[in-house]
Design a protein around this motif. Sequence first.
Motif, mmCIF file in Angstrom:
data_model
loop_
_atom_site.group_PDB
_atom_site.id
_atom_site.type_symbol
_atom_site.label_atom_id
_atom_site.label_comp_id
_atom_site.label_asym_id
_atom_site.label_seq_id
_atom_site.Cartn_x
_atom_site.Cartn_y
_atom_site.Cartn_z
ATOM 1 N N VAL A 1 -27.398 -3.855 -27.406
ATOM 2 C CA VAL A 1 -26.765 -2.913 -26.487
ATOM 3 C C VAL A 1 -27.503 -2.917 -25.155
ATOM 4 C CG1 VAL A 1 -25.998 -1.472 -28.409
ATOM 5 C CG2 VAL A 1 -28.132 -0.934 -27.242
ATOM 6 N N PRO A 2 -26.847 -2.487 -24.080
ATOM 7 C CA PRO A 2 -27.494 -2.491 -22.759
ATOM 8 C C PRO A 2 -28.580 -1.452 -22.634
ATOM 9 C CG PRO A 2 -25.344 -1.439 -22.643
ATOM 10 C CD PRO A 2 -25.453 -2.041 -24.022
ATOM 11 N N SER A 3 -29.294 -1.530 -21.536
ATOM 12 C CA SER A 3 -30.372 -0.586 -21.264
ATOM 13 C C SER A 3 -29.810 0.782 -20.916
ATOM 14 C CB SER A 3 -31.230 -1.101 -20.112
ATOM 15 O OG SER A 3 -32.192 -0.141 -19.721
ATOM 16 N N LYS B 1 -35.761 -0.270 -23.068
ATOM 17 C CA LYS B 1 -35.018 0.807 -23.710
ATOM 18 C C LYS B 1 -33.578 0.407 -23.968
ATOM 19 C CE LYS B 1 -35.894 4.501 -21.197
ATOM 20 N NZ LYS B 1 -36.561 3.835 -20.064
ATOM 21 N N LYS B 2 -32.943 1.140 -24.876
ATOM 22 C CA LYS B 2 -31.567 0.889 -25.260
ATOM 23 C C LYS B 2 -30.749 2.165 -25.127
ATOM 24 C CE LYS B 2 -31.864 -3.467 -26.314
ATOM 25 N NZ LYS B 2 -31.041 -4.489 -25.650
ATOM 26 N N SER B 3 -29.486 1.999 -24.760
ATOM 27 C CA SER B 3 -28.622 3.133 -24.453
ATOM 28 C C SER B 3 -27.861 3.609 -25.687
ATOM 29 C CB SER B 3 -27.636 2.753 -23.343
ATOM 30 O OG SER B 3 -26.700 3.783 -23.139
ATOM 31 N N LEU B 4 -28.136 4.827 -26.082
ATOM 32 C CA LEU B 4 -27.365 5.438 -27.174
ATOM 33 C C LEU B 4 -25.953 5.763 -26.711
ATOM 34 C CD1 LEU B 4 -27.577 6.561 -30.098
ATOM 35 C CD2 LEU B 4 -28.148 8.764 -29.072
ATOM 36 N N PRO C 1 -20.118 4.328 -28.749
ATOM 37 C CA PRO C 1 -18.705 3.915 -28.713
ATOM 38 C C PRO C 1 -18.512 2.445 -29.054
ATOM 39 C CG PRO C 1 -19.548 4.275 -26.494
ATOM 40 C CD PRO C 1 -20.577 4.807 -27.429
ATOM 41 N N MET C 2 -19.460 1.588 -28.678
ATOM 42 C CA MET C 2 -19.347 0.173 -29.031
ATOM 43 C C MET C 2 -19.427 -0.017 -30.541
ATOM 44 S SD MET C 2 -21.614 -1.752 -26.108
ATOM 45 C CE MET C 2 -21.140 -1.717 -24.382
ATOM 46 N N ALA C 3 -20.316 0.746 -31.187
ATOM 47 C CA ALA C 3 -20.465 0.626 -32.640
ATOM 48 C C ALA C 3 -19.194 1.053 -33.359
ATOM 49 C CB ALA C 3 -21.652 1.462 -33.113
ATOM 50 N N LEU D 1 -23.715 4.616 -40.174
ATOM 51 C CA LEU D 1 -24.966 4.055 -40.665
ATOM 52 C C LEU D 1 -25.495 2.973 -39.733
ATOM 53 C CD1 LEU D 1 -27.065 4.105 -42.898
ATOM 54 C CD2 LEU D 1 -25.704 2.422 -44.147
ATOM 55 N N ALA D 2 -24.603 2.247 -39.082
ATOM 56 C CA ALA D 2 -25.021 1.178 -38.182
ATOM 57 C C ALA D 2 -25.768 1.713 -36.970
ATOM 58 C CB ALA D 2 -23.804 0.369 -37.732
ATOM 59 N N VAL D 3 -25.437 2.933 -36.532
ATOM 60 C CA VAL D 3 -26.099 3.468 -35.344
ATOM 61 C C VAL D 3 -27.371 4.242 -35.688
ATOM 62 C CG1 VAL D 3 -23.924 3.625 -34.086
ATOM 63 C CG2 VAL D 3 -24.763 5.618 -35.345
ATOM 64 N N LEU D 4 -27.700 4.371 -36.967
ATOM 65 C CA LEU D 4 -28.925 5.074 -37.337
ATOM 66 C C LEU D 4 -30.157 4.439 -36.708
ATOM 67 C CD1 LEU D 4 -30.544 7.163 -38.901
ATOM 68 C CD2 LEU D 4 -30.393 5.691 -40.928
#
Length: 351
Positions: free
Chosen positions: A114-116, A276-279, A284-286, A296-299
């Motif tokens: 995922v992007p920063s 860093k990574k953007s939650l 939404p991408m997940a 579970l994938a975004v945990l």
Amino acid sequence: MSRIPKPPSWLPVDPYILALLGTVGLAALLPASGSAAPVASGASTAAVALLFFLYGARLSTREAMDGVRHWRLHVTVLACTFVAFPLLGLAARGFVPFVLTPDLYHGLLFLCLVPSTIQSSIAFTSIARGNVPAAICAGSFSSIAGVVFTPLLAAALLGNSGGGFSADALLKIVLQLLVPFLAGQFLRRWVGGFLVRHKKVLGYVDRGSILLVVYSAFSEGMVRGIWHQVSVARLGALLAVEAVLLAAMLALTWYGAGRLGFGRGDRIAIQFAGSKKSLAAGLPMASVLFGAQASLAVLPLMLFHQMQLMVCAVIAKRRARDPLVEGVGAGAVPVPVEGEGVGDSGVRAGR
């Protein structure tokens, strides 16, 4: 009445860290759910838009253009985000199945794609008195690139081709970030002077926007119940792996930027934007890439997000106490600075 003793100087107690922990605790006890969820999400969105409006109003057009022209820094951040991170994510495959379950590993690899994050990268760069104009551009470029790169990388590395370019996501980036920034630039001649004289206002917005994002994101995780889908042992192992990942990227971005000849302000921007990574972008991408398994994938991403905010808050405060320098490379010389208010980038905006 006796005075309350201060904590020892060696104890890394930071009021902002306590505020972050308190925000997480509040979201765990009182998550925004039902009709309150849209309110919390809307407040977070409004805070980010206000943050970019204030930055646009404070930055001169020359500083903004210098940030855009700093192409070497932007390429470095993009390489960290979409090359170095994915390579480390692929290397973590060796932890399956002894340390991580396949599902947790897929989530870990996804967070590497995922992007920063934007607002916290800029906020921490500003707190540390780094190159704020470059951080704004680097974070924005990473988010826009992530609209294309993240689904493509996920399709190639995770075997899921459901993602793709999203015009809605791009429109959201433009409306939430670019439009307020341009509005601030347009109104700068009327409000810029006032904001420069009240730099602490920007400081409160920086910290407040991050706290709102943390509360909104953690609340969503609590409502989804993702914390009950993994054992305590696996959760501890995941946290350990992510701590190593974060430490590796923080070291790579800081020392690697130094080896590439970047000055202090640029190294700060690279470290915070490239590690860093953007939650906000990842959730939404997940949902598109993983469907019913998205919670579970975004945990891993949610845990990493909280970890990076807390660790970077400590680093930013310590960097703010560093002696500032003017110029780049080994020939930099100290420059006296008054105060540590947000907006003191500590370096010239460009090269």
